[in-house]
Design a protein around this motif. Structure first.
Motif, PDB file in Angstrom:
ATOM      1  N   LEU A   1      21.959  -6.173 -12.885  1.00  0.00           N
ATOM      2  CA  LEU A   1      21.228  -6.105 -14.153  1.00  0.00           C
ATOM      3  C   LEU A   1      22.130  -6.672 -15.248  1.00  0.00           C
ATOM      4  CD1 LEU A   1      19.659  -2.557 -13.771  1.00  0.00           C
ATOM      5  CD2 LEU A   1      18.656  -4.785 -13.208  1.00  0.00           C
ATOM      6  N   GLN A   2      21.503  -7.347 -16.171  1.00  0.00           N
ATOM      7  CA  GLN A   2      22.298  -8.084 -17.158  1.00  0.00           C
ATOM      8  C   GLN A   2      22.487  -7.264 -18.426  1.00  0.00           C
ATOM      9  OE1 GLN A   2      21.288 -12.237 -17.409  1.00  0.00           O
ATOM     10  NE2 GLN A   2      21.678 -12.234 -19.610  1.00  0.00           N
ATOM     11  N   PRO A   3      23.727  -7.052 -18.827  1.00  0.00           N
ATOM     12  CA  PRO A   3      23.968  -6.291 -20.057  1.00  0.00           C
ATOM     13  C   PRO A   3      23.224  -6.892 -21.242  1.00  0.00           C
ATOM     14  CG  PRO A   3      26.026  -6.650 -18.868  1.00  0.00           C
ATOM     15  CD  PRO A   3      24.971  -7.462 -18.169  1.00  0.00           C
ATOM     16  N   GLY A   4      22.667  -6.012 -22.046  1.00  0.00           N
ATOM     17  CA  GLY A   4      21.959  -6.462 -23.238  1.00  0.00           C
ATOM     18  C   GLY A   4      20.477  -6.699 -23.016  1.00  0.00           C
ATOM     19  N   LEU A   5      20.018  -6.606 -21.776  1.00  0.00           N
ATOM     20  CA  LEU A   5      18.601  -6.861 -21.514  1.00  0.00           C
ATOM     21  C   LEU A   5      17.841  -5.552 -21.294  1.00  0.00           C
ATOM     22  CD1 LEU A   5      18.353 -10.034 -19.245  1.00  0.00           C
ATOM     23  CD2 LEU A   5      18.345  -9.843 -21.728  1.00  0.00           C
ATOM     24  N   HIS A   6      16.547  -5.661 -21.484  1.00  0.00           N
ATOM     25  CA  HIS A   6      15.624  -4.540 -21.313  1.00  0.00           C
ATOM     26  C   HIS A   6      14.873  -4.739 -19.992  1.00  0.00           C
ATOM     27  CE1 HIS A   6      12.680  -1.512 -22.624  1.00  0.00           C
ATOM     28  NE2 HIS A   6      11.793  -2.289 -22.041  1.00  0.00           N
ATOM     29  N   TYR A   7      14.742  -3.699 -19.222  1.00  0.00           N
ATOM     30  CA  TYR A   7      13.990  -3.772 -17.963  1.00  0.00           C
ATOM     31  C   TYR A   7      12.895  -2.709 -17.980  1.00  0.00           C
ATOM     32  CZ  TYR A   7      17.796  -6.719 -16.285  1.00  0.00           C
ATOM     33  OH  TYR A   7      18.712  -7.737 -16.139  1.00  0.00           O
ATOM     34  N   GLN A   8      11.809  -3.032 -17.304  1.00  0.00           N
ATOM     35  CA  GLN A   8      10.698  -2.081 -17.238  1.00  0.00           C
ATOM     36  C   GLN A   8      10.289  -1.907 -15.774  1.00  0.00           C
ATOM     37  OE1 GLN A   8       6.581  -3.037 -18.834  1.00  0.00           O
ATOM     38  NE2 GLN A   8       7.236  -1.473 -20.279  1.00  0.00           N
ATOM     39  N   THR A   9      10.170  -0.656 -15.366  1.00  0.00           N
ATOM     40  CA  THR A   9       9.727  -0.396 -13.997  1.00  0.00           C
ATOM     41  C   THR A   9       8.285   0.108 -14.026  1.00  0.00           C
ATOM     42  OG1 THR A   9      10.408   1.921 -13.929  1.00  0.00           O
ATOM     43  CG2 THR A   9      12.077   0.287 -13.358  1.00  0.00           C
ATOM     44  N   ILE A  10       7.530  -0.315 -13.028  1.00  0.00           N
ATOM     45  CA  ILE A  10       6.134   0.119 -12.910  1.00  0.00           C
ATOM     46  C   ILE A  10       5.955   0.736 -11.519  1.00  0.00           C
ATOM     47  CG2 ILE A  10       3.715  -0.569 -12.998  1.00  0.00           C
ATOM     48  CD1 ILE A  10       4.987  -1.237 -15.600  1.00  0.00           C
ATOM     49  N   PHE A  11       5.658   2.013 -11.492  1.00  0.00           N
ATOM     50  CA  PHE A  11       5.286   2.699 -10.244  1.00  0.00           C
ATOM     51  C   PHE A  11       3.777   2.836 -10.295  1.00  0.00           C
ATOM     52  CE2 PHE A  11       4.322   6.507  -7.783  1.00  0.00           C
ATOM     53  CZ  PHE A  11       4.978   6.232  -6.598  1.00  0.00           C
ATOM     54  N   ASP A  12       3.090   2.113  -9.425  1.00  0.00           N
ATOM     55  CA  ASP A  12       1.650   1.980  -9.617  1.00  0.00           C
ATOM     56  C   ASP A  12       0.889   2.032  -8.293  1.00  0.00           C
ATOM     57  OD1 ASP A  12      -0.848   1.515 -10.573  1.00  0.00           O
ATOM     58  OD2 ASP A  12      -0.500  -0.586 -11.111  1.00  0.00           O
ATOM     59  N   PRO A  13       0.515   3.221  -7.870  1.00  0.00           N
ATOM     60  CA  PRO A  13      -0.286   3.312  -6.641  1.00  0.00           C
ATOM     61  C   PRO A  13      -1.583   2.534  -6.761  1.00  0.00           C
ATOM     62  CG  PRO A  13       0.504   5.469  -7.313  1.00  0.00           C
ATOM     63  CD  PRO A  13       0.805   4.543  -8.432  1.00  0.00           C
ATOM     64  N   GLY A  14      -2.036   2.332  -7.978  1.00  0.00           N
ATOM     65  CA  GLY A  14      -3.285   1.605  -8.184  1.00  0.00           C
ATOM     66  C   GLY A  14      -3.190   0.138  -7.816  1.00  0.00           C
ATOM     67  N   ALA A  15      -1.936  -0.369  -7.694  1.00  0.00           N
ATOM     68  CA  ALA A  15      -1.767  -1.775  -7.342  1.00  0.00           C
ATOM     69  C   ALA A  15      -1.938  -2.004  -5.849  1.00  0.00           C
ATOM     70  CB  ALA A  15      -0.378  -2.253  -7.783  1.00  0.00           C
ATOM     71  N   LEU A  16      -1.963  -0.915  -5.090  1.00  0.00           N
ATOM     72  CA  LEU A  16      -2.073  -1.052  -3.641  1.00  0.00           C
ATOM     73  C   LEU A  16      -3.497  -1.391  -3.240  1.00  0.00           C
ATOM     74  CD1 LEU A  16       0.053   2.036  -2.586  1.00  0.00           C
ATOM     75  CD2 LEU A  16       0.650  -0.369  -2.208  1.00  0.00           C
ATOM     76  N   ASN A  17      -3.592  -1.983  -2.091  1.00  0.00           N
ATOM     77  CA  ASN A  17      -4.898  -2.241  -1.499  1.00  0.00           C
ATOM     78  C   ASN A  17      -5.656  -0.911  -1.380  1.00  0.00           C
ATOM     79  OD1 ASN A  17      -6.799  -2.333   0.768  1.00  0.00           O
ATOM     80  ND2 ASN A  17      -6.087  -4.446   0.931  1.00  0.00           N
ATOM     81  N   PRO A  18      -6.931  -0.870  -1.774  1.00  0.00           N
ATOM     82  CA  PRO A  18      -7.660   0.407  -1.762  1.00  0.00           C
ATOM     83  C   PRO A  18      -7.608   1.112  -0.416  1.00  0.00           C
ATOM     84  CG  PRO A  18      -8.933  -1.270  -2.894  1.00  0.00           C
ATOM     85  CD  PRO A  18      -7.734  -1.961  -2.321  1.00  0.00           C
ATOM     86  N   GLY A  19      -7.610   0.340   0.658  1.00  0.00           N
ATOM     87  CA  GLY A  19      -7.567   0.953   1.974  1.00  0.00           C
ATOM     88  C   GLY A  19      -6.288   1.736   2.205  1.00  0.00           C
ATOM     89  N   VAL A  20      -5.245   1.271   1.579  1.00  0.00           N
ATOM     90  CA  VAL A  20      -3.955   1.947   1.709  1.00  0.00           C
ATOM     91  C   VAL A  20      -3.831   3.036   0.666  1.00  0.00           C
ATOM     92  CG1 VAL A  20      -1.472   1.592   1.589  1.00  0.00           C
ATOM     93  CG2 VAL A  20      -2.938  -0.188   2.580  1.00  0.00           C
ATOM     94  N   ARG A  21      -4.307   2.690  -0.498  1.00  0.00           N
ATOM     95  CA  ARG A  21      -4.124   3.589  -1.652  1.00  0.00           C
ATOM     96  C   ARG A  21      -4.979   4.836  -1.510  1.00  0.00           C
ATOM     97  NH1 ARG A  21      -7.271   2.106  -6.591  1.00  0.00           N
ATOM     98  NH2 ARG A  21      -7.273  -0.024  -5.841  1.00  0.00           N
ATOM     99  N   ALA A  22      -6.094   4.655  -0.819  1.00  0.00           N
ATOM    100  CA  ALA A  22      -6.921   5.810  -0.499  1.00  0.00           C
ATOM    101  C   ALA A  22      -7.408   6.530  -1.732  1.00  0.00           C
ATOM    102  CB  ALA A  22      -6.148   6.780   0.391  1.00  0.00           C
ATOM    103  N   GLY A  23      -7.834   5.713  -2.701  1.00  0.00           N
ATOM    104  CA  GLY A  23      -8.537   6.304  -3.822  1.00  0.00           C
ATOM    105  C   GLY A  23      -7.677   6.903  -4.904  1.00  0.00           C
ATOM    106  N   VAL A  24      -6.383   6.707  -4.821  1.00  0.00           N
ATOM    107  CA  VAL A  24      -5.552   7.227  -5.893  1.00  0.00           C
ATOM    108  C   VAL A  24      -5.875   6.478  -7.168  1.00  0.00           C
ATOM    109  CG1 VAL A  24      -3.206   7.453  -6.726  1.00  0.00           C
ATOM    110  CG2 VAL A  24      -3.735   7.920  -4.327  1.00  0.00           C
ATOM    111  N   SER A  25      -6.031   7.162  -8.208  1.00  0.00           N
ATOM    112  CA  SER A  25      -6.463   6.535  -9.451  1.00  0.00           C
ATOM    113  C   SER A  25      -5.380   5.623 -10.011  1.00  0.00           C
ATOM    114  CB  SER A  25      -6.786   7.628 -10.474  1.00  0.00           C
ATOM    115  OG  SER A  25      -6.874   7.053 -11.749  1.00  0.00           O
TER     116      SER A  25
END
Lengths: 364, 403
Positions: free
Chosen positions: B114-138
């Motif tokens: 990671l580079q000093p001075g930069l901003h990073y953003q993490t996204i934990f998103d079950p909604g990005a999964l294929n619906p078949g895998v995600r199994a309806g998680v909102s």
């Protein structure tokens, strides 16, 4: 133009898929490749990508496994520097795109990239495919071979820090007639360093370094470095069309590239001050052959090659002289240029500090 | 490193105020990734933290107790948890790196630090999964977390240590400069930050050979700047059009600008200036016979010194001269170049034994105008037609008296 003297240009090398010696792919070893730098790129046949690693003084041959022939598709991808920065977790100004080459089989574009600007910058290779998807060419396990460039004069001589500060920048690469031709420029001596390396690489052949001279108007002569070049044929004889660091465009036959001989290129054009060709490609259009070149500051130029064979060279001091050329309007900031296919060129563009774009244009 | 996680808006929110019961019960039992605690109304503790091991930082998603992630492919994990530089956007891809499941948590190791001075953003998103895998998680299960990587603590600023030639009078056909820095510099923007001004303080236009690769040493502490050879070599168009970059009789100022960033992206401690005057062109090849040698005494470690009749190329002097014993072996020792590159002194590691030695000189040695031994930079082929091919090395013998 003297039509009787017009000699027919042969097929342009890059238009054809050069034959590869039997079993050349078999000479590549599967394994991890650790580049120290990723600079000049050139495609050989069968998806083999040659990479100039100036820091390590090595030319790599990498099997991209990208051998599927398919119809070319225009690539237009804007802000490629931002996309690379996003993938690499850094800012846009820390991404350097060092060179670009198009695979003549798949028409995918390959980029050599540095993450960072310091001496420990990470070298990477990326591919842009027909779907304009950007993906890394992973080097953890890849068919490869390499050859170290012959040592500089007196490599044993060290400075008082105990190591040589001498480096040679690999300024251009091309594959032709089973040979990799390498142009280099030293950071200490001003001398020509055009090498030809047999491929498949063999440790027994560390390459032939040929002294190329430049004769200015048939009078003054220097041992002058070639900066960029393109192979092409005149009357079926392979030639190199080269740009020296001092700007003139010259031609010389490949057959002259033999050790121990003095090669003086024939100046066919002088392009004037502040005008350095960065890349050159050859193409055919309407039954005629042309060279397209992007320049450091005078845009993109188109030079008919039909008269190069009969062109005896510049011997008089004139203004902008030699083979005629035209400047193509509307193409600013072309940093890299390669053939996408027979009819189209792929450009890497950046104006000032703006975004870096990949753009396909029809050959003018 | 510090982290400033924003308030999670994911499973926690769903569990408290959402409607988890929207999810079909059967699917929940078979495919759902969600932790059972979430569904039962307990507050989940899913969050992203930044950790570091062996000098490398990585992201860890914790609080996944009860989540069933083992069945997910690497591609699924990449969809579930992605890290972006700046803020995430549909146009830009996430960081390259590798995902793994370790001790019940999901790890993402960025391919590069990671580079000093930069901003990073993490996204934990079950909604990005294929619906078949995600199994309806909102999709509202998304957790966004922000991290700012602190800038490096400012360290000692990089300086220009030296510029060669160090003389303040150079020939009109000067071929190159060497710039030495105290620390590694950045590449890719050299020609913006080194400029040449004439006596009237006007910028000399494109005096240097601009090549994309830039001519650095491997540490990026020394830069070579060639004067554009098109403006040195006689009989060429650039010379006819705009003349030489340097004109005899004039004075110039080279400026290395302070804002040139070093390899740490910090500017120099101050701008550097070198003022010099320009003399007539030098088109004479080097002649070692015109050099003078000062021999040391036997049994001493006094230096062997060689005086030149003109300044020579600093870098080549350090590389291309060797002291050789009669048997052909190089004498180990160290050389120093001084007196504005007119003096080269070599001190042996061991005392001189006395006897016959010679100085071995590569014919690649150059003066300030690129003239070599036996060959000027540009040969006037009308005046001297024959090839001037000389041996690759020439030698100057000297004798150290044995008392």
């Amino acid at each position: 133009m003297n039509r009787a003297g017009l000699l027919v240009l042969g097929l342009i090398f890059a238009l054809t898929t050069p034959a590869l010696p039997a079993g050349a792919l078999d000479t590549l070893n599967q394994g991890k490749v650790e580049l120290q730098s990723a600079g000049a790129l050139a495609f050989g046949p069968k998806g083999i990508l040659f990479v100039g690693d100036s820091t390590a003084a090595v030319i790599w041959a990498l099997d991209t496994s990208d051998r599927s022939k398919r119809a070319p598709v225009a690539i237009n991808l804007s802000g490629i520097d931002s996309k690379l920065a996003a993938l690499l977790g850094t800012s846009r100004d820390q991404v350097l795109i060092n060179d670009m080459a198009v695979n003549p089989l798949s028409h995918n574009a390959y980029l050599s990239v540095s993450r960072g600007r310091g001496p420990k910058a990470d070298p990477l290779l990326f591919r842009v495919d027909a779907a304009e998807k950007l993906s890394e060419l992973k080097l953890d396990s890849i068919g490869h071979s390499k050859i170290s460039l012959p040592n500089a004069p007196d490599p044993q001589a060290k400075n008082r820090r105990g190591h040589s500060l001498r480096q040679e920048a690999i300024t251009d690469l091309a594959f032709v007639n089973d040979q990799v031709i390498v142009a280099g420029l030293s950071n200490e001596e001003f001398a020509s360093n055009l090498r030809s390396l047999d491929f498949p690489f063999s440790s027994a052949n560390a390459g032939t370094s040929v002294e190329i001279f430049h004769g200015a108007h048939g009078k003054f002569e220097t041992n002058s470095p070639v900066r960029t070049f393109v192979p092409f044929e005149i009357k079926t004889e392979p030639h190199i069309l080269a740009a020296y660091t001092c700007t003139p465009l010259v031609k010389f036959p490949m057959s002259a590239l033999t050790p121990g001989t003095k090669v003086v290129g024939t100046t066919i054009a002088e392009l004037g001050n502040r005008n350095r060709p960065l890349d050159m490609v050859v193409y055919s259009k309407g039954g005629k052959d042309f060279v397209l070149m992007n320049n450091s500051s005078r845009g993109v130029m188109k030079l008919p090659t039909g008269n190069l064979d009969s062109f005896g060279g510049i011997t008089q001091k004139t203004g902008i002289s030699g083979a005629p050329y035209e400047t193509i309007s509307g193409l600013e900031g072309v940093k890299q240029l390669d053939r996408l296919d027979e009819s189209n060129a792929l450009l890497l563009l950046q104006t000032d500090d703006g975004p870096v774009d990949l753009k396909t244009i029809a050959f003018p | 490193m510090s982290s400033s996680p924003s308030r999670p808006t994911g499973p926690l929110e769903v569990a408290r105020g959402g409607s988890p019961l929207r999810v079909p019960t059967l699917l929940l039992l078979t495919l759902c990734l969600c932790p059972s605690q979430q569904l039962s109304g307990k507050e989940p503790s899913t969050r992203v933290i930044l950790e570091s091991a062996e000098g490398r930082s990585y992201f860890r998603v914790v609080g996944l107790d009860g989540w069933n992630l083992d069945s997910l492919s690497d591609e699924d994990l990449a969809l579930l948890f992605a890290v972006y530089v700046g803020t995430s956007s549909a146009e830009l891809p996430p960081l390259l790196g590798s995902h793994s499941l370790e001790n019940g948590s999901l790890i993402f190791r960025p391919r590069f630090p990671l580079q000093p001075g930069l901003h990073y953003q993490t996204i934990f998103d079950p909604g990005a999964l294929n619906p078949g895998v995600r199994a309806g998680v909102s999709e509202s299960n998304r957790i966004t977390t922000n991290f700012d990587i602190p800038k490096r603590i400012a360290s000692e600023a990089t300086t220009v240590e030296a510029v060669y030639p160090s003389t303040n009078r150079v020939p009109e056909n000067l071929l190159k400069f060497y710039l030495y820095f105290s620390a590694p510099m950045s590449r890719g923007q050299v020609y913006r930050f080194v400029r040449l001004f004439d006596e009237s303080d006007r910028v000399v236009e494109t005096p240097f050979l601009e090549i994309e690769q830039e001519l650095w040493d491997s540490d990026q502490r020394r830069l070579t700047l060639f004067i554009d050879p098109g403006r040195i070599k006689r009989g060429l168009l650039p010379l006819e059009e705009v003349g030489t970059a340097l004109v005899a009789g004039k004075q110039y100022r080279m400026v290395i600008e302070q804002k040139w960033p070093d390899a740490r992206e910090e500017q120099l401690n101050k701008s550097f200036e070198k003022t010099f005057t320009v003399g007539p062109p030098d088109r004479a090849p080097l002649d070692p016979q015109s050099w003078s040698l000062e021999e040391p005494r036997a049994h001493s470690r006094e230096p062997l010194c060689v005086k030149f009749d003109e300044p020579l190329d600093y870098a080549l002097l350090l590389r291309l001269l060797q002291v050789v014993e009669p048997g052909g072996t190089s004498v180990p020792g160290a050389a120093v170049v001084s007196n504005k590159e007119r003096l080269w002194c070599f001190q042996p590691d061991e005392p001189w034994p006395g006897g016959e030695f010679y100085l071995s000189i590569s014919t690649a040695l150059e003066d300030l105008a690129g003239n070599k031994i036996g060959r000027p930079f540009d040969v006037d082929v009308f005046e001297q037609v024959e090839d001037r091919i000389v041996d690759k090395r020439t030698r100057l013998p000297f004798r150290i008296a044995k008392d």
